[in-house]
Scaffold this motif. Structure first.
Motif, PDB file in Angstrom:
ATOM      1  N   GLY A   1       2.455  -1.333   8.506  1.00 30.84           N
ATOM      2  CA  GLY A   1       3.678  -0.447   8.878  1.00 30.84           C
ATOM      3  C   GLY A   1       3.239   0.925   9.261  1.00 30.84           C
ATOM      4  N   THR A   2       1.989   1.526   8.978  1.00 27.54           N
ATOM      5  CA  THR A   2       1.767   2.610   9.174  1.00 27.54           C
ATOM      6  C   THR A   2       1.635   3.240  10.739  1.00 27.54           C
TER       7      THR A   2
ATOM      8  N   ALA B   1      -1.070   5.719  -0.958  1.00 21.79           N
ATOM      9  CA  ALA B   1      -2.053   5.506  -1.853  1.00 21.79           C
ATOM     10  C   ALA B   1      -2.966   4.612  -1.450  1.00 21.79           C
ATOM     11  N   LEU B   2      -3.110   3.820  -0.710  1.00 19.47           N
ATOM     12  CA  LEU B   2      -4.216   2.987  -0.382  1.00 19.47           C
ATOM     13  C   LEU B   2      -5.111   3.391   0.854  1.00 19.47           C
ATOM     14  N   TYR B   3      -4.405   4.066   1.826  1.00 22.65           N
ATOM     15  CA  TYR B   3      -5.320   4.657   3.138  1.00 22.65           C
ATOM     16  C   TYR B   3      -5.971   6.216   2.686  1.00 22.65           C
ATOM     17  N   GLU B   4      -7.045   6.176   2.874  1.00 22.63           N
ATOM     18  CA  GLU B   4      -7.697   7.475   2.668  1.00 22.63           C
ATOM     19  C   GLU B   4      -7.557   8.621   3.564  1.00 22.63           C
ATOM     20  N   LYS B   5      -7.284   7.959   4.858  1.00 23.47           N
ATOM     21  CA  LYS B   5      -6.818   8.938   6.068  1.00 23.47           C
ATOM     22  C   LYS B   5      -5.941   8.345   6.809  1.00 23.47           C
TER      23      LYS B   5
ATOM     24  N   VAL C   1      -2.483   2.802  -9.915  1.00 22.67           N
ATOM     25  CA  VAL C   1      -2.624   1.285 -10.095  1.00 22.67           C
ATOM     26  C   VAL C   1      -3.950   0.969  -9.305  1.00 22.67           C
ATOM     27  N   ILE C   2      -4.019   1.400  -8.090  1.00 26.86           N
ATOM     28  CA  ILE C   2      -5.542   1.054  -7.134  1.00 26.86           C
ATOM     29  C   ILE C   2      -6.444   1.778  -7.889  1.00 26.86           C
ATOM     30  N   ALA C   3      -6.491   2.863  -8.607  1.00 25.45           N
ATOM     31  CA  ALA C   3      -7.756   3.327  -9.140  1.00 25.45           C
ATOM     32  C   ALA C   3      -7.981   2.485 -10.306  1.00 25.45           C
TER      33      ALA C   3
ATOM     34  N   GLN D   1     -10.619  -1.144  -3.232  1.00 31.22           N
ATOM     35  CA  GLN D   1     -11.470  -0.057  -2.586  1.00 31.22           C
ATOM     36  C   GLN D   1     -10.345   0.401  -1.384  1.00 31.22           C
ATOM     37  N   ARG D   2     -10.281   1.763  -1.435  1.00 31.37           N
ATOM     38  CA  ARG D   2      -9.157   2.453  -0.410  1.00 31.37           C
ATOM     39  C   ARG D   2      -9.660   2.052   1.031  1.00 31.37           C
ATOM     40  N   LEU D   3      -8.910   2.005   1.831  1.00 31.53           N
ATOM     41  CA  LEU D   3      -8.951   1.872   3.266  1.00 31.53           C
ATOM     42  C   LEU D   3      -9.185   3.089   4.141  1.00 31.53           C
TER      43      LEU D   3
END
Length: 322
Positions: free
Chosen positions: A72-73, A101-105, A313-315, A320-322
């Motif tokens: 959806g980004t 929260a998931l994507y670093e950039k 939650v992800i941490a 792994q962040r994307l």
């Protein structure tokens, strides 16, 4: 000093004038509502449902476009860079906060690049098992998980999906060992459950209702704070011993940051009018949701809080962040 102050005031007024004029003549053409998922899916259906009713009051059609990909980004990015003139909306879902929260950039700020308008609907997830199993309660799920090396496997719509994170949060909150098994979407995960490839799946009600009604799937719990009206006999996770557990996805309208306030207020008012219509409310309920609007400020606070929650939650799950 007085002359300089007068010049500054005149300058600010000249900057505000185009925005005011833009708001007065709005909408000057059809509106576009972008959504980031497949045509015919939940997001697409909600956008079309609300858009058709709101168009009556606005005097211009709302054309729904699917800009799919990257959770959806891509749709969010397209709206973030659109002109803030009120002619481009985003039908955002709970995945918008998860992506933050998931994507670093990301090419936009999850909250700061948008002007929130209103939430539209909230809907819970269901914990589903194969009816051939002996699992009927969350306690039985927990017992099997603890007796199984590696914990109980659960399917989701994919790594980093809200479904996935619901499972991670449930495992931590309830002390249940959970093993995530990702699939490509809800249909694939439910097919795997029907085929006994996994003992449990987490999915929204809309994806599973036909199989539940046919007796092919058994719901064990719902993740909302109260029992879902579409299945009032199904207890919540909280009722089954995990106090305070409340995870729902949502959908709502967003605009590019900087959209004039009169336009925001008009779209907010039209959204609330549409949400009061029995036909709209019943259709959202059929999809597994609860029709519920909000103020722009309430929606902004909610999205920011969701980003923080899913980041934790992800941490904690070491995803792994994307």
């Amino acid at each position: 000093m007085i002359q300089r102050r007068d010049l500054l005031a005149a300058g600010l007024a000249s900057l505000a004038a185009p925005l005011a004029a833009r708001a007065e003549t709005w909408p000057a053409r059809p509106l576009k509502a972008l959504q980031g998922f497949a045509a015919g899916g939940n997001a697409d259906t909600i956008a079309r449902l609300l858009g058709a009713e709101m168009a009556r009051g606005l005097g211009q059609p709302i054309v729904v476009e699917a800009v799919t990909g990257a959770g959806g980004t891509l749709a969010s990015a397209a709206v973030a860079r659109a002109a803030p003139d009120g002619h481009t909306l985003l039908l955002a879902t709970g995945g918008h906060a998860v992506a933050g929260a998931l994507y670093e950039k990301l090419p936009y700020q999850t909250v700061g690049s948008f002007q929130m308008v209103s939430t539209i609907t909230f809907f819970p997830f269901l914990l589903l098992v194969n009816p051939a199993s002996n699992l009927r309660t969350l306690a039985e799920v927990a017992a099997q998980a603890k007796a199984t090396n590696g914990g109980i496997a659960y399917g989701s719509a994919g790594v980093g999906s809200t479904h996935h994170l619901v499972g991670e949060l449930l495992g931590k909150s309830a002390g249940i060992p959970m093993l995530h098994v990702p699939f490509r979407g809800d249909a694939a995960s439910l097919t795997a459950l029907l085929g006994n490839e996994v003992p449990m799946v987490i999915a929204p009600a809309t994806a599973a209702l036909p199989q539940i009604k046919a007796g092919k799937l058994r719901p064990v719990a719902t993740t909302g704070p109260a029992r879902w009206a579409g299945m009032p006999e199904l207890p919540t996770v909280a009722e089954q011993g995990v106090a305070g557990f409340d995870v729902r996805s949502w959908a709502g309208w967003m605009l590019p940051a900087g959209t004039p306030q009169p336009i925001v207020e008009r779209l907010h008012a039209e959204t609330q009018k549409a949400l009061q219509l029995p036909t709209v409310r019943s259709r959202l309920e059929e999809m597994g949701g609860e029709a519920r609007g909000s103020s722009p400020q309430e929606m902004t606070a909610m999205v920011a809080a969701e980003v923080q929650k899913w980041s934790r939650v992800i941490a904690d799950a070491r995803i792994q962040r994307l």
